[in-house]
Write a protein that holds these residues in place. Structure first.
Motif, PDB file in Angstrom:
ATOM      1  N   GLY A 119     -51.612   4.308 -62.514  1.00 48.31           N
ATOM      2  CA  GLY A 119     -51.322   5.720 -62.652  1.00 48.31           C
ATOM      3  C   GLY A 119     -50.425   6.248 -61.551  1.00 48.31           C
ATOM      4  N   SER A 120     -49.769   7.358 -61.826  1.00 47.64           N
ATOM      5  CA  SER A 120     -48.791   7.878 -60.869  1.00 47.64           C
ATOM      6  C   SER A 120     -49.422   8.238 -59.534  1.00 47.64           C
ATOM      7  N   ALA A 121     -50.655   8.772 -59.543  1.00 48.76           N
ATOM      8  CA  ALA A 121     -51.297   9.156 -58.288  1.00 48.76           C
ATOM      9  C   ALA A 121     -51.733   7.954 -57.467  1.00 48.76           C
ATOM     10  N   ALA A 122     -51.972   6.822 -58.128  1.00 48.00           N
ATOM     11  CA  ALA A 122     -52.445   5.625 -57.432  1.00 48.00           C
ATOM     12  C   ALA A 122     -51.321   4.666 -57.074  1.00 48.00           C
ATOM     13  N   THR A 123     -50.090   4.991 -57.418  1.00 51.68           N
ATOM     14  CA  THR A 123     -48.949   4.101 -57.191  1.00 51.68           C
ATOM     15  C   THR A 123     -48.223   4.502 -55.922  1.00 51.68           C
ATOM     16  N   THR A 124     -47.998   3.547 -55.029  1.00 52.95           N
ATOM     17  CA  THR A 124     -47.259   3.847 -53.810  1.00 52.95           C
ATOM     18  C   THR A 124     -45.784   4.066 -54.143  1.00 52.95           C
ATOM     19  N   GLU A 125     -45.062   4.698 -53.229  1.00 49.25           N
ATOM     20  CA  GLU A 125     -43.638   4.917 -53.449  1.00 49.25           C
ATOM     21  C   GLU A 125     -42.887   3.588 -53.574  1.00 49.25           C
ATOM     22  N   GLU A 126     -43.310   2.592 -52.813  1.00 48.51           N
ATOM     23  CA  GLU A 126     -42.657   1.280 -52.909  1.00 48.51           C
ATOM     24  C   GLU A 126     -42.904   0.652 -54.279  1.00 48.51           C
ATOM     25  N   GLU A 127     -44.137   0.744 -54.766  1.00 50.53           N
ATOM     26  CA  GLU A 127     -44.450   0.203 -56.091  1.00 50.53           C
ATOM     27  C   GLU A 127     -43.703   0.972 -57.176  1.00 50.53           C
ATOM     28  N   ARG A 128     -43.631   2.276 -57.010  1.00 50.65           N
ATOM     29  CA  ARG A 128     -42.916   3.090 -57.987  1.00 50.65           C
ATOM     30  C   ARG A 128     -41.445   2.709 -58.035  1.00 50.65           C
ATOM     31  N   ALA A 129     -40.857   2.494 -56.869  1.00 55.66           N
ATOM     32  CA  ALA A 129     -39.439   2.131 -56.817  1.00 55.66           C
ATOM     33  C   ALA A 129     -39.196   0.795 -57.515  1.00 55.66           C
ATOM     34  N   ARG A 130     -40.116  -0.160 -57.352  1.00 55.75           N
ATOM     35  CA  ARG A 130     -39.948  -1.463 -58.017  1.00 55.75           C
ATOM     36  C   ARG A 130     -40.027  -1.322 -59.532  1.00 55.75           C
ATOM     37  N   THR A 131     -40.998  -0.539 -59.992  1.00 59.76           N
ATOM     38  CA  THR A 131     -41.128  -0.345 -61.444  1.00 59.76           C
ATOM     39  C   THR A 131     -39.923   0.392 -62.005  1.00 59.76           C
ATOM     40  N   THR A 132     -39.466   1.406 -61.286  1.00 61.89           N
ATOM     41  CA  THR A 132     -38.296   2.157 -61.740  1.00 61.89           C
ATOM     42  C   THR A 132     -37.082   1.247 -61.833  1.00 61.89           C
ATOM     43  N   GLU A 133     -36.892   0.389 -60.839  1.00 66.88           N
ATOM     44  CA  GLU A 133     -35.756  -0.525 -60.868  1.00 66.88           C
ATOM     45  C   GLU A 133     -35.892  -1.524 -62.013  1.00 66.88           C
ATOM     46  N   GLY A 134     -37.123  -1.986 -62.273  1.00 70.35           N
ATOM     47  CA  GLY A 134     -37.325  -2.888 -63.403  1.00 70.35           C
ATOM     48  C   GLY A 134     -36.995  -2.236 -64.721  1.00 70.35           C
ATOM     49  N   LEU A 135     -37.397  -0.991 -64.882  1.00 73.87           N
ATOM     50  CA  LEU A 135     -37.077  -0.264 -66.114  1.00 73.87           C
ATOM     51  C   LEU A 135     -35.576  -0.002 -66.219  1.00 73.87           C
ATOM     52  N   ARG A 136     -34.929   0.273 -65.084  1.00 70.32           N
ATOM     53  CA  ARG A 136     -33.480   0.478 -65.094  1.00 70.32           C
ATOM     54  C   ARG A 136     -32.767  -0.787 -65.570  1.00 70.32           C
TER      55      ARG A 136
END
Length: 298
Positions: A119-136
């Motif tokens: 979930g968004s509240a449990a995801t660190t900024e580093e983890e979020r950046a990795r997922t965002t880059e994967g989706l990109r």
């Protein structure tokens, strides 16, 4: 790669449209063979199908993909999307070209994906950046195949709330700080969050409406209790009236009917078609007192 026929291209955000196209997610009836599922859907007056990658159309099974495409064609169903289980995680990226090729084989213009596994509240900024880059990176592969990417709107992912979903879409629409290209072919799905009262759910839909390419249609209340679609007429009548004010083609896809029972499909499809094409006059309020606690969608 050769250009797909016009009806297989992603819908543009400014295209005029009529009522949403009524359809079904094949995961609704995982136990049915593709031929029977397509036959039942067409008989019920549905016109589109999202084939799921888990049972009916695995990306590594050419025979299953061909069978799903042929069954849809025989029964006059548009192959509107491919329901994948790609989450944008780094270890999944090598397999995404196969997912894109499977969508092309199906003749589906859109691949539904998931935004991570936390979930968004449990995801660190580093983890979020990795997922965002994967989706990109997945979106750029999809674009090379003439496809649109669509984010599942779901709990325990980065699209578990409207603000996090909008942030993710905006991040993908811009070049990344590391030089990754902007992804202009990403949209979102929408479905009513579990236990969200009607007004709360519709406020979220209004914020996302310009970015929504499809909705997953079902009536759950309370929790994940599966009710007939008409049990939340107030929600769905207002939802389709809201979407009608935004000029974008959309699919309205049945998902999760009561008891997973194929015998109720005709009834549920008729309710969907009525709601999707109804006069956008206000309807009676549905369930959901404002003080009911909200929980994450399962």
């Amino acid at each position: 790669m050769s250009e797909d026929p016009p009806h297989h291209r992603p819908h543009g955000p400014g295209t005029l449209h009529g009522p949403p196209r009524p359809g079904i997610c094949s995961v609704t009836f995982r136990r049915l063979p593709v031929e029977e599922l397509a036959r039942r859907a067409a008989r019920a007056g549905l016109t589109a199908v999202e084939w799921g990658a888990d049972v009916h159309a695995p990306p590594d099974d050419p025979a299953a993909l061909a069978a799903a495409r042929a069954a849809a064609d025989r029964h006059g169903l548009v192959r509107c999307s491919y329901g994948s289980y790609f989450h944008g995680l780094p270890d999944e990226l090598p397999g995404f070209p196969g997912v894109a090729r499977a969508a092309v084989t199906l003749g589906a213009p859109r691949v539904r994906v998931w935004a991570g596994t936390t979930g968004s509240a449990a995801t660190t900024e580093e983890e979020r950046a990795r997922t965002t880059e994967g989706l990109r990176r997945a979106a750029l592969v999809a674009r090379d195949h003439g496809l649109e990417l669509a984010l599942e709107f779901h709990g325990r992912t980065l699209t578990d709330s409207v603000p996090s979903t909008v942030r993710l879409l905006e991040e993908l629409e811009r070049p990344s700080r590391t030089g990754g290209a902007a992804a202009d072919n990403v949209t979102a799905y929408w479905q009513p969050p579990q236990d969200a009262p009607d007004d709360e759910a519709l406020t979220g839909l209004a914020a996302l409406a310009d970015r929504v390419s499809a909705v997953h249609v079902f009536s759950w209340w309370p929790g994940n209790r599966r009710l007939p679609l008409t049990a939340r007429d107030g929600l769905w009548g207002r939802a389709f009236a809201l979407l009608a004010a935004h000029p974008r083609p959309r699919d309205a896809l049945l998902e999760f009917v009561p008891d997973d029972d194929p015998a109720v499909l005709d009834r549920e499809a008729a309710a969907l078609r009525r709601a999707a094409s109804s006069d956008p006059a206000p309807t009676a309020p549905g369930p959901g007192a404002p003080d009911r606690p909200r929980v994450t969608l399962e």
